[in-house]
Design a protein around this motif. Structure first.
Motif, PDB file in Angstrom:
ATOM      1  N   VAL C 184     -22.849   0.443 -22.241  1.00 46.78           N
ATOM      2  CA  VAL C 184     -22.782  -0.395 -21.048  1.00 46.78           C
ATOM      3  C   VAL C 184     -21.432  -0.180 -20.378  1.00 46.78           C
ATOM      4  CG1 VAL C 184     -24.392  -2.142 -21.899  1.00 46.78           C
ATOM      5  CG2 VAL C 184     -21.940  -2.412 -22.312  1.00 46.78           C
ATOM      6  N   CYS C 185     -21.409  -0.439 -19.095  1.00 47.08           N
ATOM      7  CA  CYS C 185     -20.197  -0.262 -18.300  1.00 47.08           C
ATOM      8  C   CYS C 185     -19.129  -1.263 -18.759  1.00 47.08           C
ATOM      9  CB  CYS C 185     -20.546  -0.462 -16.829  1.00 47.08           C
ATOM     10  SG  CYS C 185     -19.141  -0.498 -15.723  1.00 47.08           S
ATOM     11  N   HIS C 186     -17.902  -0.789 -18.930  1.00 44.00           N
ATOM     12  CA  HIS C 186     -16.817  -1.645 -19.392  1.00 44.00           C
ATOM     13  C   HIS C 186     -16.469  -2.711 -18.355  1.00 44.00           C
ATOM     14  CE1 HIS C 186     -13.436  -2.388 -22.124  1.00 44.00           C
ATOM     15  NE2 HIS C 186     -12.737  -2.678 -21.038  1.00 44.00           N
ATOM     16  N   ILE C 187     -16.784  -2.426 -17.093  1.00 41.87           N
ATOM     17  CA  ILE C 187     -16.424  -3.367 -16.027  1.00 41.87           C
ATOM     18  C   ILE C 187     -17.540  -4.380 -15.767  1.00 41.87           C
ATOM     19  CG2 ILE C 187     -15.740  -3.580 -13.588  1.00 41.87           C
ATOM     20  CD1 ILE C 187     -13.661  -2.144 -15.299  1.00 41.87           C
ATOM     21  N   CYS C 188     -18.784  -3.876 -15.533  1.00 33.83           N
ATOM     22  CA  CYS C 188     -19.845  -4.811 -15.108  1.00 33.83           C
ATOM     23  C   CYS C 188     -20.848  -5.115 -16.226  1.00 33.83           C
ATOM     24  CB  CYS C 188     -20.575  -4.275 -13.875  1.00 33.83           C
ATOM     25  SG  CYS C 188     -21.636  -2.867 -14.203  1.00 33.83           S
ATOM     26  N   HIS C 189     -20.736  -4.455 -17.344  1.00 35.94           N
ATOM     27  CA  HIS C 189     -21.559  -4.704 -18.537  1.00 35.94           C
ATOM     28  C   HIS C 189     -23.047  -4.388 -18.368  1.00 35.94           C
ATOM     29  CE1 HIS C 189     -17.899  -6.406 -20.032  1.00 35.94           C
ATOM     30  NE2 HIS C 189     -17.867  -7.258 -19.021  1.00 35.94           N
ATOM     31  N   ILE C 207     -17.537   3.839 -17.508  1.00 31.08           N
ATOM     32  CA  ILE C 207     -17.452   2.985 -16.305  1.00 31.08           C
ATOM     33  C   ILE C 207     -18.294   3.635 -15.207  1.00 31.08           C
ATOM     34  CG2 ILE C 207     -15.934   1.886 -14.601  1.00 31.08           C
ATOM     35  CD1 ILE C 207     -13.628   2.107 -16.492  1.00 31.08           C
ATOM     36  N   HIS C 208     -19.145   2.836 -14.571  1.00 29.29           N
ATOM     37  CA  HIS C 208     -19.934   3.345 -13.443  1.00 29.29           C
ATOM     38  C   HIS C 208     -19.023   4.003 -12.405  1.00 29.29           C
ATOM     39  CE1 HIS C 208     -23.098   0.190 -14.432  1.00 29.29           C
ATOM     40  NE2 HIS C 208     -23.727   1.348 -14.489  1.00 29.29           N
ATOM     41  N   THR C 209     -19.550   5.018 -11.739  1.00 32.94           N
ATOM     42  CA  THR C 209     -18.773   5.683 -10.691  1.00 32.94           C
ATOM     43  C   THR C 209     -18.330   4.662  -9.635  1.00 32.94           C
ATOM     44  OG1 THR C 209     -20.377   7.425 -11.078  1.00 32.94           O
ATOM     45  CG2 THR C 209     -18.764   7.798  -9.339  1.00 32.94           C
ATOM     46  N   HIS C 210     -19.246   3.774  -9.236  1.00 31.39           N
ATOM     47  CA  HIS C 210     -18.863   2.815  -8.191  1.00 31.39           C
ATOM     48  C   HIS C 210     -17.918   1.747  -8.723  1.00 31.39           C
ATOM     49  CE1 HIS C 210     -21.531  -0.509  -9.484  1.00 31.39           C
ATOM     50  NE2 HIS C 210     -22.335   0.461  -9.879  1.00 31.39           N
ATOM     51  N   CYS C 211     -18.004   1.438 -10.025  1.00 29.85           N
ATOM     52  CA  CYS C 211     -17.063   0.476 -10.613  1.00 29.85           C
ATOM     53  C   CYS C 211     -15.674   1.112 -10.738  1.00 29.85           C
ATOM     54  CB  CYS C 211     -17.564  -0.009 -11.976  1.00 29.85           C
ATOM     55  SG  CYS C 211     -19.022  -1.065 -11.878  1.00 29.85           S
ATOM     56  N   VAL C 212     -15.642   2.428 -11.040  1.00 30.42           N
ATOM     57  CA  VAL C 212     -14.385   3.174 -11.074  1.00 30.42           C
ATOM     58  C   VAL C 212     -13.698   3.054  -9.713  1.00 30.42           C
ATOM     59  CG1 VAL C 212     -13.410   5.517 -11.062  1.00 30.42           C
ATOM     60  CG2 VAL C 212     -15.008   4.854 -12.861  1.00 30.42           C
TER      61      VAL C 212
HETATM   62 ZN   LIG Z   1     -20.305  -0.956 -13.836  1.00 24.78          ZN
END
Ligand SMILES: [Zn+2]
Ligand SMILES: [Zn+2]
Lengths: 226, 90, 245
Positions: C184-189, C207-212
């Protein structure tokens, strides 16, 4: 059967709800390709051992289709118990129309149903094929949007009950004619079809006196209001 | 057939499938500038139809149809099975 | 007892059926048009409440209008999803058995990759070893085209990834079936497929590209939010939809 009935006595409302959901799923699956739904198939594939309470389940299915989705089942073959799923809401207009993606086959269907309707309800197949050829749709060729056109028109549209395609008796060589199918009768608004015809020909829809009369008189028996 | 046609004519405008096809080609956005005056087999206008020609007809015709929308899904359309163990060499 | 649905709700649901997925802007416009068309009271900020009313009625049918973020652009979307897995739902006739097997193998490849994509070459290789029925090259390409058209896959320069619609509907499935592989993404889970990965072998967060893009925006020395190592990837721009200039 007494064993089945004892089973039914123990049926909880939750179990009836579950069966209802399964029947709704089944109807949606069959409707993916607009194939009519046979009662025998609902019983065989879904209702199974609960066939004694089939009417109750179907009442609940009808209620769900209506109150949640704005849809309803219509029996198109009373003898063999065949149903189609139809919409109780009016076709979208204005902005909503832009938000509803349409299948190019609806265009093809409009052309064929339009010719049949404008010609008084029945046409020889040659007239349909000749008109389609002018529109660059040849029943002998593969079409970009429709694939095997002959199959789509004489098989798919017929199985979906948009069209009737029947042999004209005593013809040699064989000749066939097209009529509207039961699905077209319930789904298609003749008034709106005539309006589109008027727009295309830059002509008042009322100038087609006969068709206008037919369209406005058949509109008084709608599928369902609201 | 013939009798019905003349009867229709007497009671109002007649319907000519060829004129219908011509008008529909215009509606579909037929580009008539190419090879102007040429006629393809069957007597219809020549020219090029845009790729969305039938989509245009469908978009307009859609409001004549009271069709139920169809439901499509991916989850639940196949039996869930665990994938084979990883074959990648780390 | 759940609230009964008005025509406006039914219209919204029917349009969701026809579209499968719509972005947030379109959903808000649809909400307005449905209410106006049927003379229902329209409250601009109450889209989610409006949908909740529909979802309460959909629940017994194992269907739901779900809200989620796209891995593609980081924007909000609404999708109508199926949640039932039964003998009846498996009768769906949109794809044949071997086409569905190809889709599953494509998912395996995508989930197993570092960046959430599978090349058409690798997918074509799979098509040769299907258990149900082999697919020829032409047939495979045709199926892949249909999967893209039906909004289950995304194709970019011969690389396939799972669409937003697909992830929104299949997220519970992906977490269950690929629990050992998927991160899962470290930022948005949320499940992270199209993403960047920390190169520190003891860390390896995704981390998702857009979350990065959002997380590292304006930072000159990007560091992993978990292990503090230097973040060695290119930081993409925050995506702006064309409509909100
Ligand atoms: Zn994310
Ligand atoms: Zn790290």
């Amino acid at each position: 059967t007494s064993q089945v009935q004892r089973g039914l006595a123990r049926l909880t409302p939750a179990q009836v709800d579950l069966k209802t959901a399964e029947v709704v799923q089944f109807i949606f699956v069959k409707d993916q390709k607009k194939i009519p739904i046979r009662r025998a198939d609902i019983v065989k594939h879904v209702v199974k051992d609960y066939r004694n309470i089939y009417p109750e389940i179907m009442k609940s299915v009808g209620r769900t289709l209506d109150t949640v989705f704005g849809l309803m089942l219509k029996e198109v073959d009373v003898k063999n118990h065949v149903y189609i799923l139809i919409n109780k809401l009016e076709p979208p207009g204005g902005e909503l129309l832009n938000m509803t993606p349409s299948n190019p086959k609806i265009g093809l269907l409009f052309v064929i149903l339009g010719i049949i309707f404008m010609k008084g309800g029945v046409v020889k197949e040659s007239m349909v094929w000749n008109t389609l050829k002018k529109l660059r749709v040849d029943p002998g060729d593969r079409h970009e949007d429709f694939g095997d056109v002959k199959k789509v028109v004489t098989d798919e549209f017929v199985r979906q009950r948009y069209l009737e395609y029947v042999r004209i008796p005593h013809t040699e060589p064989l000749e066939f004619e097209f009529r509207w199918g039961q699905r077209a009768d319930t789904e298609v608004s003749k008034v709106k079809l005539l309006e589109f015809m008027g727009q295309l020909h830059d002509q008042d829809p009322q100038s087609w006196t006969q068709q206008y009369r037919d369209a406005t008189s058949s509109q008084t028996v709608p599928v369902s209001q609201r | 057939g013939k009798e019905k046609a003349s009867q229709l004519h007497a009671e109002g405008s007649s319907f000519d499938p060829s004129a219908f096809a011509e008008n529909l080609l215009t509606f579909m956005g037929l580009n008539r500038l190419e090879d102007e005056g040429d006629q393809v087999e069957g007597g219809a206008s020549s020219g090029y139809l845009p790729p969305d020609a039938w989509q245009r007809v469908a978009n307009r015709a859609q409001c004549c149809f009271r069709t139920a929308p169809t439901f499509h899904y991916m989850m639940g359309s196949f039996l869930a099975e665990l994938p084979p163990p990883r074959q990648r060499v780390e | 007892m759940a609230r009964p649905l008005g025509e406006s709700h039914k219209r919204f649901l029917q349009t969701m059926m026809a579209n499968g997925i719509v972005d947030g802007d379109k959903a808000r416009a649809l909400h307005r048009h449905c209410c106006e068309t049927h003379g229902a009271q329209y409250t601009p900020d109450k889209l989610d409440e409006f949908i909740e009313v529909i979802n309460a009625q959909l629940q017994p049918m194992f269907m739901q209008i779900r809200k989620g973020l796209s891995e593609e652009d980081g924007l909000q979307y609404y999708a109508l999803v199926n949640m039932a897995e039964t003998d009846v739902t498996r009768m769906s006739a949109d794809y044949a058995d071997n086409e569905l097997e190809l889709f599953r193998k494509t998912m395996d490849l995508i989930v197993d990759s570092d960046n959430g994509t599978a090349s058409s070459t690798d997918i074509l290789n799979c098509a040769d070893s299907l258990q149900t029925k082999k697919l020829k090259k032409k047939e495979t390409e045709h199926v892949l085209n249909r999967l893209v058209q039906d909004k289950w896959l995304i194709e970019k320069q011969g690389e396939y990834s799972l669409s937003t619609r697909c992830i929104m509907e299949m997220e519970p499935y992906i977490r269950r079936i690929y629990q050992d592989q998927v991160k899962v993404c470290h930022i948005c889970h949320n499940v992270a497929l199209q993403c960047q990965m920390c190169e520190n072998p003891t860390c390896g967060i995704k981390i998702h590209t857009h979350c990065v893009a959002r997380y590292f925006k304006g930072r000159t020395d990007p560091r992993c939010p978990s292990c503090e190592d230097f973040w060695p990837h290119e930081i993409p721009e925050v995506y702006r939809p064309p409509s909100s200039q």
